[in-house]
Every structure is written in C-alpha cells, then in structure tokens.
Enzyme design. Sequence first.
Site, mmCIF file in Angstrom:
data_model
loop_
_atom_site.group_PDB
_atom_site.id
_atom_site.type_symbol
_atom_site.label_atom_id
_atom_site.label_comp_id
_atom_site.label_asym_id
_atom_site.label_seq_id
_atom_site.Cartn_x
_atom_site.Cartn_y
_atom_site.Cartn_z
ATOM 1 N N ARG A 136 0.915 -1.164 -0.073
ATOM 2 C CA ARG A 136 0.007 -0.084 0.036
ATOM 3 C C ARG A 136 0.790 1.364 0.053
ATOM 4 N NH1 ARG A 136 -2.516 -3.516 3.750
ATOM 5 N NH2 ARG A 136 -1.501 -2.314 5.556
ATOM 6 N N ARG A 137 2.269 1.222 -0.425
ATOM 7 C CA ARG A 137 3.197 2.213 -0.327
ATOM 8 C C ARG A 137 3.485 2.475 -1.791
ATOM 9 N NH1 ARG A 137 6.790 0.126 4.746
ATOM 10 N NH2 ARG A 137 5.069 -0.039 6.348
ATOM 11 N N CYS A 156 1.011 20.454 -11.392
ATOM 12 C CA CYS A 156 -0.332 20.683 -11.165
ATOM 13 C C CYS A 156 -0.872 19.066 -10.965
ATOM 14 C CB CYS A 156 -0.897 21.017 -12.649
ATOM 15 S SG CYS A 156 -0.649 22.669 -12.978
ATOM 16 N N ARG A 176 -3.567 19.389 -7.928
ATOM 17 C CA ARG A 176 -4.084 20.444 -7.206
ATOM 18 C C ARG A 176 -4.753 21.575 -8.032
ATOM 19 N NH1 ARG A 176 -1.376 24.959 -8.833
ATOM 20 N NH2 ARG A 176 0.378 24.851 -10.049
ATOM 21 N N TYR A 219 -11.443 29.019 -17.123
ATOM 22 C CA TYR A 219 -11.275 30.464 -17.198
ATOM 23 C C TYR A 219 -12.206 31.053 -18.054
ATOM 24 C CZ TYR A 219 -6.491 29.513 -15.773
ATOM 25 O OH TYR A 219 -5.421 29.472 -14.928
#
Length: 275
Positions: A136-137, A156, A176, A219
């Site tokens: 799980r890593r 991003c 992000r 935008y």
Amino acid sequence: MGSADIAFINTCKDILENGTWCREGVRPRWEDGTEACTIKKFGVVNRYDLSREFPLITIRPISLKLAVDELLWIWQKKSSNIKDLGSHIWDSWADENGSIGKAYGYQLGVKHQYKEGMFDQVDRVLYDLKNNPASRRIMTNIYTFADLHEMRLYPCAYSMTFNVVDGKLCAILNQRSQDMLAANAWNVAQYAALVMMLAQVSGLEPGELVHVIADAHIYDRHIPIVEELIKREVHESPKVTLDKSVTNFYDFRVEHFKVENYVHGEKIDKFPVAV
C-alpha cells in the site's frame, strides 16, 4: 457515451451552474496582461474503468500520441527540458535554455535510498509492482517543497498512488489545479496510458483510474468554448491497444499505442492560455 465525455460534460456543467468565481488575488494573466479569472469547483473526483474502455474524449479530438509523448518526457526521459519534448505545450514556461527547472521529470529522476538500494521514483514503482504488488506504499510525489523556488511552474498533477486489485493495476491521480478546457481530457488520456504501460510490464491488467482534482476551473475567456463543447454529440469511446511485445517500460514509444474507430467532433479553434 464514453466515460471521458461523461466526466468532462458533468464536471463542466457543475462548475458553470454551481461554481464559485475567483476574481481577487488572481496570479495567472492573459497575453494582454489582463487577470485570468476562473469559475471553479473544489474537490472533484472522476473515475475511469480502464478494463472496459480507454477514456479518450470524443466531443473534440485529442492526439493520444502527443499526450503520451509528454508523459514519456516526464516519466521515462525524466527530463525538464522542452528540447526533449515533441510538442510546444511547455514553451511559455521554459527559460532561455529550454528548462522548466526542477519540476516534473527532474523530480521523478532523483534517486532515494531504500533498504533494497537506490531508486528513483519511477524505478521504485516498477520494482514494487513486480516484487511487492500487495504493498500500500506504491506511490510517487513530485511536489517537493525544498525545490519549488527552482521550478518554472509548480506541479499541477503531482502525485500517483498505485494499488493492485485482483490482478488489475488501479491508480489515483492527485491534481492540485485543473484547467478544464486546456488540460482535463489531455491528462486523463495520459495517465490512463501510464496505467496501461505500467500494468503491461508488471504482468497485470489495467484497472481503475481515479482522478482527484482540488481546484477544477474554467477560465473566463474559455466559457463560450466550453458551453459549445458540452452541447456536442457524444460518440462511443475508441479502441486503444498497446503493443504486447514491449516488456520494459523504458522501451515504450508513442507508436506502440494504436487508436481505432476514433469518431470525434471538430477540432476547436486555438484558444488563449493563461500563464
């Protein structure tokens, strides 16, 4: 109707109908110097089952070859210089030498010490998928705070988490920030292709790609284009296959992907990109 079209249309409708305007403290600018304002939704999650179809949007054409070329530039070449890239999508962020600094590919190529030895992030993923598939890593993260001041653009799409489920390679892409018009369909196709490649060389089948977007936005100058796009006819997803003879991740090339029966809408006119 393909999953890429469904996700794009539903997300854009939600942003336009229920989103929040960001007009103050705006960093990006249009070419004329005007603030590039956005309307956004926070915390968007879209899921794509790669065992059923490849999520290549059909309301507009996306060049899978160019998308994969950029992905290989980052994940395979581990380069941060646009001279190693086949397209010009990074030109606005590169310095006079063609570098985007310690961003994207640079971070994936930095070696780290593990108990099994030295690995960069890509090679560690490849190692674990073959040797520790139950782990799980298995993940990458290129948002390195110590190097942000040397990046021409903060990443991003910054993190991938991989998980093997019933012999299928699943992944979460964390982003992000997402410019829905310029990058959404492109990024989805890229990371679906990445899962396909990593699965193939690890003896796995492609599973589910989950795309988590913190700030999904449109935008201001893109709104008329998006409004026109989401009204277009949607077609069935094309068939995308990968050359099964390739068994080493670093041997993949764009020509190893084959796209068949790709019916799509007209190419949209060139639109402004905020920088």
